[in-house]
Structure formats: C-alpha cells, structure tokens
Enzyme design. Sequence first.
Site, PDB file in Angstrom:
ATOM      1  N   SER A  25      44.283  43.782  31.575  1.00 52.44           N
ATOM      2  CA  SER A  25      44.221  43.387  32.984  1.00 52.44           C
ATOM      3  C   SER A  25      43.989  41.891  33.102  1.00 52.44           C
ATOM      4  O   SER A  25      43.428  41.263  32.199  1.00 52.44           O
ATOM      5  CB  SER A  25      43.091  44.130  33.700  1.00 52.44           C
ATOM      6  OG  SER A  25      41.834  43.559  33.364  1.00 52.44           O
ATOM      7  N   ASP A  26      44.438  41.311  34.212  1.00 47.25           N
ATOM      8  CA  ASP A  26      43.943  39.988  34.547  1.00 47.25           C
ATOM      9  C   ASP A  26      42.462  40.163  34.885  1.00 47.25           C
ATOM     10  O   ASP A  26      42.018  41.244  35.280  1.00 47.25           O
ATOM     11  CB  ASP A  26      44.709  39.399  35.730  1.00 47.25           C
ATOM     12  CG  ASP A  26      44.792  37.881  35.673  1.00 47.25           C
ATOM     13  OD1 ASP A  26      43.889  37.284  35.074  1.00 47.25           O
ATOM     14  OD2 ASP A  26      45.731  37.304  36.228  1.00 47.25           O
ATOM     15  N   CYS A  27      41.687  39.108  34.716  1.00 49.19           N
ATOM     16  CA  CYS A  27      40.226  39.265  34.737  1.00 49.19           C
ATOM     17  C   CYS A  27      39.713  39.710  36.100  1.00 49.19           C
ATOM     18  O   CYS A  27      39.974  39.069  37.120  1.00 49.19           O
ATOM     19  CB  CYS A  27      39.558  37.962  34.312  1.00 49.19           C
ATOM     20  SG  CYS A  27      39.904  37.563  32.585  1.00 49.19           S
TER      21      CYS A  27
END
Length: 547
Positions: free
Chosen positions: A99-101
């Site tokens: 995932s993106d953060c």
Amino acid sequence: MQEDDANKYMKTVATCKCLAAYDLENWNKSDRHSFNAIFSPQDLVETYLPGLEACVRDGNVASIMCSYNAVNGIPSCGNSFLRNTIAREQWGFEGYIVSDCGEINSIEKSHHYTSNPADTVAAGLLGGCDLNCGSYYQAYGMDEAVNNKTITEEDVDVTLTRLFTYRMRLGLFDPANYTSYHTLCPADVNANKSQELTLKLAQESIVLLQNNKSVLPLYPKLSVAVMGPKSDATTTMQGNYYGTTPFLISPLDGIKSMASNVTTAKGCDVKCNDDSGFKEAVTAAQNTQAVIVVVGLDRSQESEGHDCDELTLPGKQEDFLMAIRSATKNPMIVVVMSGGPVDISWAKINADAVLWCGYPGQSGGKAIEQVIYGDVNPSGRLPYTIYPKDYVNQISFFDMGMRSKPGGTYKFYTGDAVYPFGYGLSYTTFSFSWSELEKLPPQLQVLDELSTVQYQVTVTNTGSRSGTVAVLAYMTYSDVNAPMKQLFGFQRVELNPKENTTLIFDAGVETFMTVDKGGNKILKPGSYTVNIEDLSLKVYKCSIENV
C-alpha cells in the site's frame, strides 16, 4: 536494480507505482485520500495501465504499490480487479503488492468503503494488497478479521508466502558472506562511476526548445549575468525522495566554472511576489553581453500532496523575464526548471534560446553549463505536452477521460501546444529516410500473434558537429475513436558529422491493436500510418487471421 547475484540473490526489490490512475493530490476540497477517479474501461487499458504493464511484463518487477485514490468507486488498495485480475492473472505478476503509506486506513476513514477494522483488513488483503505501509493490519483488525472469518488463515498464508519469498531472494535470512550485496556501503553508492552516471543522465535529459539564430552554444569569453529564482538552485534540483548528497552544483556554480566574467542578481524567489530585486537584475543585464535566466517551480509549487493550480510561472516570474528583455538586446537564454509542464509562451516568443531541464539532480548545474557552452550537444526530448495556460479552464481536475475536449496527452490533445510531446532540438541537424522502402508494401497481413513488421530507417547527421538524436516512431489508425497517434518505439543514436546508420523498429501485433469502449484490445482491418520523425508511410491492413 533487481538483477540477480549469480542468478541466486536479488540486489533489490524495485516497486512500480501507483496502480492506478493516481492523478490528483489536493484540489478544490478533494484530496488523494478521498478522490474517486472515474473513467472508462477504454481509458484504463489505453492510458492508465500500459506503463505499469510494461513494469511487469518487460521489467519483471517484484513489487507494485497501490494508490491513495479510489478507482470507479473502489479504493485502489482494496481493488481486487486491478490487483488480482489484471496484475496477477492477466499480466502474470508474481511479486507482492504494497500500500501507499496509510492507505489501508483510508479505505475506512477517507473513502468510507468499510465501517470497521475487520472489514477494512479484509478489503485490503483480499483486494490483493500484501504489505501495509503503516500499522493498520497488525495494530487493528487482522486478528479480528481471522477470528470472525472475514479472512482465513489461508488468506494470510498466501500473502506471507509472497512477502517472505522476496525476503529470501534478497538473502535476508542467509549469512552475509553468501551475497556480495551485503557488503555494499555508502562509498559504493558515492563512487566515481555513480557520479559520472548522474552527470550523464542530466546531460541527456536537458531539452533544447529554442535556439534562434544559433545563439547557443555561447562563447565563453562573453560576460554573462546569471539570474532568476532558480539560478542558485541546489536542493530543488533533486526533486523529492533524495538521500544525502556529497555535492550539489547549482546553475550559477556551473556557469562560473566556464564563463570568464559572471555577475548575478536573483531578482526574486520562486513565489516571486516581491519585485524589489528586479532593479538590480536589470542593471546586471545591461552591463553584460549575455543573460541566462533560470526560472521555474519547486516543491512549494508541486510536490506530493500538492497540485499546481495553474500552468503559468509563479507570481511575477514572467514579469521578471519581461523586465530583463526590455533592458537588453543581447542574447537572452531562459532555462526552465520544473517537474510538470509550464506555459512558457512568452519565452518562446521573446527569448533567444529556451532550455527545459526538469529537476536534473546533483550535477544539474554542471550539465546546464555544458549544454549552454557546447561541451554537450543537447539530445533530450520533452516527456509531456506543454499546454497553454487556459488548459486548466478547459478540463476539470476531476475529469479523468482522455477524450474530453480538447483532449489529454499527445494522443488526444487537439489544441495548439506550446511545445508538443517529444519535441527537442540539437546543435546539429539530422535527416531520415526509409532504408528499404521496397520491402514495405502497402498491403499488409498480420497473420498471428508472433507476426512482426520491421521498419528500417537510415539516420544521417547532416550537420557539422557530432550529436545524439532520439528517434521516435508513432502509429496512427484511421478509426475515429483511436488515438491520433501512439508511440510504439524510440532509439537513441550518436553520429559524427556526415555519418549515418540504420535503425530497425519492430511493429508487432500489439502495435496495430486498438482499444474499444469496453477496454478490449482488438485488431481490425483498416488504414494505418507509420510516422518515424518526418517520414510517413500509409499501410493498409487488408485482412486479419488467427489473432
């Protein structure tokens, strides 16, 4: 980046990002954590997926990052269609997805796609997102999701297998002496060959957009004024996501290393709301034989989490250019430093020469100096279309459709570009001709998926100095719904004066395919035109078989 150590250990795991349609940061009360990107299957397959597909099919990338936005109503990191159906089943992706953060949290808190931690974890994990950048999986709903059967232990095992497979391939569980990569240290990164590569990349990426009356290269004995908000740029040249850098060569530093007499006056900062420094710069311009003005953007104007609202130079930067032009008739060279496109119509009309250098890295100032003074012959090509400033009023930031008038990207834009995608000049000239035209009959049959048509082009350096040219090959299909043109190949070649060489461009079945409104790649009979630089060849495909 990933190549194996003796076909056993990977050097790194590279991550291609982001899947998919991550096109808005923060605009008009909508941000990337809540934005729902709505577009057709045709635009998805035709525009938003090809780069990532190439990462998987051609680059064999080991990791993909999912994006913050939702895609047609489903948060990207919970979108099983994108990750499992397209990436894994259709493209054959075998790595893991991260995932993106903070994005797993956004599935619930920003997109409101789920209402509790267990369902949120299930949406991410079953949606194909193996690794959570953040702490949501482990700190919130993983145990609860397993306990209430929202996910199973088998589901967790699938994702753990993907993650630990690549940790093993990196050699993270083996003794350090098993792989040479464990011994690498900062000195191996900051090596002479790395510094040389950094400089070479900057040299090759600079685009010469204008050179009236061959004002460039400049004569080193001329006195010059180096000015503008980016004239002393250092950190800006790195863009974002950079490490500790041993040195940063600004444009001013680069010019000082070559020119015999340099004066400087910045004029204003990037925001350029204060014009009190213009007077000093005007005086400097009047007392020198040439002026180099470095303008553009920085992370205050464009960055992660922040969109540019306009396509113009910030504040009074254009007024600054006008003041300098009014002050001197001597050569005026404008250097544009930016990530995204900026309408530089004024410079195109009034400056003697225009260079675009992007964010050129630690040696950017040296590369700019080398191009301006002719130690390097520019060979870069624009990586995007530079639209006129009114483009922001013609298409909403929320409109993800490529065909919305006046169209998006070089494939569909029907307006007059300030500078088109792929544009770039050189200090020499090149000519192009078909090498074996007789082998390219107008009647063409593509018989099966392995069929390839070759277009051979002879490139000749017709000028008086050595130079490199990036040769671009486009395909156009006669169907009204097809892109106006589609890049299918490019090659760089360096040639001495009067030297020539033959380049071969392969056009396979994919090159002749179009995407219908349902997102299906199809191959239809019709008229196709191949354009390679100034060459044009119309090909009629009379029949399609066995595809």
